[in-house]
Design an enzyme around this catalytic site. Structure first.
Site: not given
Ligand code: KIV
Length: 280
Positions: A44, A83, A112, A180
């Site tokens: 995201d 995501d 995720k 992160e």
């Molecule tokens: O949204 C994203 O790109 C992420 C990464 C930074 C792990 O969650």
């Protein structure tokens, strides 16, 4: 053949370090397919890098679905993780409906979600329904307004909570997790205490793998390089130079030339003109 979660876990158990990169479109995904990178994240973060917003919060399920479809079409080889956006998994029922939609409509191999122990029941619900789940701990961008954009887990209490969150996610069935902005020694401890891969970003060298944002590693921004990033190219400069060369060629009438054009014989052209002159 496309890599599955099981294939990724086999590599992890063999001690192979896992590389993940974000992608948001078909062209980028095709480029990734030319490499050995096993994991692609439709993050995201697209809210910032594709839409120019200042956080991930406005990203919708429709956005993720649209971008994930394109990435899955372009990258035939890696596992694609999508995501779950802000507030699309507030309850296990919401999570099941929305993750199910992403899995069914996009062809991604996993979703995720951000959060620890409180999301363990959600992770369990999804995995029991056959949906592979990756967790995301440490700095969780969807909570930026609550936790601030900073390294997480620095105190004894916060560090211990992060380890317990990681264990809760793994026990609930998460096949792996992003860490992160976590201090490197704490990320190492988490990696030792869970038996699933940890994928770091700003979490030091001792995670099971690393994830980076496409625009950061390829140098698509020339104004800001986050500390946790290494630039492997400066594509923004290369693209700007190429576009300037294109613009000056067009202005100087050096492009396009006959080599870039198709022809029409004189006779046909004359006939077209005659037809135009004879029709009112
Ligand atoms: O949204 C994203 O790109 C992420 C990464 C930074 C792990 O969650």
């Amino acid at each position: 053949m496309r890599l599955t979660v099981h294939g990724v876990l086999d590599r992890y158990r063999r001690g192979e370090r896992l590389t993940m990169v974000t992608a948001y479109d078909y062209t980028a995904a095709r480029i990734i397919d030319r490499t050995d990178i096993p994991l692609v994240l439709v993050g995201d973060s697209l809210g910032m890098v594709m839409q120019g917003r200042d956080s991930t919060l406005p990203v919708t399920l429709d956005d993720i679905e649209y971008h994930t479809r394109a990435v899955v079409r372009g990258a035939q080889r890696p596992l694609v993780v999508a995501d779950l956006p802000f507030l699309t998994y507030s309850t296990p029922d919401d999570a099941l409906r929305n993750a199910g939609r992403l899995m069914a409509q996009t062809g991604c191999g996993s979703v995720k979600l951000e959060g620890g122990l409180p999301f363990a029941p959600t992770v369990r619900r999804l995995t029991e329904a056959g949906i592979p789940v990756m967790g995301h701990l440490g700095f969780t961008p969807q909570s930026v307004h609550q936790i601030g954009m900073r390294v997480q887990g620095r105190s004894v209490e916060a560090g211990a909570r992060l380890v317990r969150d990681a264990q809760a996610l793994a026990e609930a069935g998460a096949w792996g997790m992003v860490l992160e902005l976590v201090p490197a020694p704490l990320a190492r401890l988490v990696t030792q205490r869970v038996d699933v891969p940890t994928i770091g970003i700003g979490a030091g060298p001792d995670c099971s793998g690393e994830v980076q944002v496409w625009h950061d590693v390829l140098g698509l921004y020339d104004d800001f390089v986050p500390r946790h990033t290494r630039r492997y190219a400066t594509l923004a400069d290369t693209a700007a130079e190429a576009l300037s060369a294109y613009e000056s060629d067009v202005r100087a009438r050096e492009f396009p030339t006959a080599a870039n054009s198709s022809t029409l014989d004189e006779e046909t052209l004359a006939a077209i003109e005659a037809a135009l002159d004879s029709t009112p």
